[in-house]
Each structure stands twice: as C-alpha cells, then as structure tokens.
Design a protein around this motif. Structure first.
Motif, mmCIF file in Angstrom:
data_model
loop_
_atom_site.group_PDB
_atom_site.id
_atom_site.type_symbol
_atom_site.label_atom_id
_atom_site.label_comp_id
_atom_site.label_asym_id
_atom_site.label_seq_id
_atom_site.Cartn_x
_atom_site.Cartn_y
_atom_site.Cartn_z
ATOM 1 N N ALA A 161 0.837 -1.200 0.000
ATOM 2 C CA ALA A 161 0.000 0.000 0.000
ATOM 3 C C ALA A 161 0.873 1.253 0.000
ATOM 4 O O ALA A 161 0.584 2.228 -0.708
ATOM 5 C CB ALA A 161 -0.933 -0.004 1.212
ATOM 6 N N PHE A 162 1.962 1.223 0.765
ATOM 7 C CA PHE A 162 2.897 2.347 0.786
ATOM 8 C C PHE A 162 3.577 2.498 -0.579
ATOM 9 O O PHE A 162 3.680 3.602 -1.123
ATOM 10 C CB PHE A 162 3.936 2.150 1.892
ATOM 11 N N LEU A 163 4.024 1.385 -1.141
ATOM 12 C CA LEU A 163 4.686 1.410 -2.443
ATOM 13 C C LEU A 163 3.751 1.959 -3.519
ATOM 14 O O LEU A 163 4.154 2.768 -4.361
ATOM 15 C CB LEU A 163 5.148 0.001 -2.813
ATOM 16 N N ARG A 164 2.501 1.551 -3.465
ATOM 17 C CA ARG A 164 1.522 2.013 -4.463
ATOM 18 C C ARG A 164 1.338 3.526 -4.393
ATOM 19 O O ARG A 164 1.141 4.178 -5.417
ATOM 20 C CB ARG A 164 0.195 1.311 -4.225
ATOM 21 N N ARG A 165 1.406 4.090 -3.200
ATOM 22 C CA ARG A 165 1.225 5.529 -3.053
ATOM 23 C C ARG A 165 2.508 6.316 -3.323
ATOM 24 O O ARG A 165 2.451 7.502 -3.620
ATOM 25 C CB ARG A 165 0.721 5.850 -1.652
ATOM 26 N N SER A 166 3.656 5.665 -3.197
ATOM 27 C CA SER A 166 4.927 6.388 -3.322
ATOM 28 C C SER A 166 5.633 6.180 -4.659
ATOM 29 O O SER A 166 6.542 6.934 -4.990
ATOM 30 C CB SER A 166 5.871 6.004 -2.179
ATOM 31 N N ASP A 167 5.244 5.177 -5.428
ATOM 32 C CA ASP A 167 5.880 4.903 -6.717
ATOM 33 C C ASP A 167 4.871 5.200 -7.828
ATOM 34 O O ASP A 167 3.924 4.431 -8.018
ATOM 35 C CB ASP A 167 6.342 3.452 -6.792
ATOM 36 N N PRO A 168 5.042 6.298 -8.563
ATOM 37 C CA PRO A 168 4.056 6.665 -9.581
ATOM 38 C C PRO A 168 3.870 5.602 -10.664
ATOM 39 O O PRO A 168 2.798 5.483 -11.235
ATOM 40 C CB PRO A 168 4.595 7.968 -10.164
ATOM 41 N N ARG A 169 4.885 4.813 -10.920
ATOM 42 C CA ARG A 169 4.745 3.749 -11.925
ATOM 43 C C ARG A 169 3.727 2.711 -11.478
ATOM 44 O O ARG A 169 2.944 2.214 -12.274
ATOM 45 C CB ARG A 169 6.082 3.066 -12.185
ATOM 46 N N LEU A 170 3.722 2.384 -10.207
ATOM 47 C CA LEU A 170 2.794 1.379 -9.700
ATOM 48 C C LEU A 170 1.391 1.958 -9.562
ATOM 49 O O LEU A 170 0.406 1.286 -9.823
ATOM 50 C CB LEU A 170 3.264 0.834 -8.357
ATOM 51 N N GLY A 171 1.293 3.210 -9.160
ATOM 52 C CA GLY A 171 -0.024 3.844 -9.035
ATOM 53 C C GLY A 171 -0.754 3.886 -10.358
ATOM 54 O O GLY A 171 -1.970 3.731 -10.423
ATOM 55 N N ALA A 172 -0.020 4.054 -11.422
ATOM 56 C CA ALA A 172 -0.631 4.158 -12.752
ATOM 57 C C ALA A 172 -0.904 2.778 -13.361
ATOM 58 O O ALA A 172 -1.728 2.647 -14.242
ATOM 59 C CB ALA A 172 0.286 4.953 -13.678
#
Length: 170
Positions: free
Chosen positions: A129-140
């Motif tokens: 969940a932290f990675l998803r919010r902090s890494d724009p590649r994963l959020g997209a």
C-alpha cells in the motif's frame, strides 16, 4: 494461516540457511486472500527467481513481485516477497484483514521472539500500500487487478514510527 513448505526443515538444522517465502495475493470472493509458499534457497539460485516460481509467475506473466521483509527464524533468515496478482487464486486461500502491528516492544531488540504468519502477511500488504502511493509507476499500472489493489489500499501505509498499535496512521 498455513504455509506450504518445500524442502524446509522445521527441526532447527537450518542454521545459516535462507528461506524464501512468497505471499500471493488475490481478491477471491470480494475479500483479500493470501497463499503463502516457502522454499529453502539452494543451488546458487537468485531469491527473486525462487519467489517467482513459488507463486507461479511464468515468463509471460504480468504482475508485481516485491521483497517486503526479512526475519530471523529457526536459525536462518526468511526473505519474504509479495506477489500481485496471484496467478493461481484459490477461494480456499486465507483471508487477510488489516489488523494490529506486531513488534517486540523493545527499541534495542526490534525482532520479536515469534512473528505470526498473519502479521507477516499484514506487513506485506502495508508495504505494498505504501509502495503504491509512493511509486508513480505502480499507481498508474495496477496490472489489471483493481479489486486486489482496492483491498490492499485498505491497509494503512506508513513508515515505521508513524503507525499506531492498531495499524492506523498516527
């Protein structure tokens, strides 16, 4: 929650060994579910490769495999990975709910004597969940699995020291 062990010796003769633990996450039945698999690292294999094979990711698979933690257990090190989406989802996989944090309570001895598997899985979900919010590649790019990521997003993502004992951001 059960772990499927392959070539692991629970008898304690693992001194100095490394065990790879892979948590495969799915959204079966509208709830977050986890399959946890493990195998001793051997034969010069790379931990990433072992984790990929454990969860069932093949050469053409799309998804995320991410190392989320390590711990000392039974005389050896356990290196934990989380995989999204589970390529072999099962309705019988364990349900994962946000829950309390697990810690030693001692700042000078940060490793608890025992870490329940459910706590390891919750930690992996908070990490993702932290990675998803902090890494724009994963959020997209959620690898076509919005249901899984929606359930992972329910876990409080924060760095150490910002979470309360209940797992909620302080």
């Amino acid at each position: 929650m059960n772990v499927v062990h392959d070539d692991c010796d629970p008898g304690g003769s693992n001194l100095g060994s490394v065990r790879i633990e892979a948590i495969a996450l799915s959204a079966e039945g509208g709830v977050l579910r986890a399959r946890v698999l493990a195998e001793r690292l051997a034969g010069g294999r790379h931990p990433d490769d072992v984790a990929r094979v454990l969860v069932g990711f093949g050469p053409a698979s799309a998804g995320l495999l991410h190392s989320t933690s390590w711990r000392f257990e039974d005389g050896g090190v356990v290196l934990t990975y989380a995989a999204v989406p589970d390529p072999l989802p099962a309705a019988s996989a364990a349900v994962v709910d946000p829950g309390p944090l697990h810690s030693s309570g001692d700042w000078l001895r940060p490793s608890p004597t025992f870490v329940p598997l459910a706590a390891v899985v919750r930690h992996a979900c908070r990490h993702l969940a932290f990675l998803r919010r902090s890494d724009p590649r994963l959020g997209a790019d959620s690898f076509g699995e919005p249901a899984v990521w929606g359930l992972i997003d329910a876990f409080a993502p924060a760095v150490s020291g910002q979470l309360s004992a209940t797992g909620v951001v302080a």
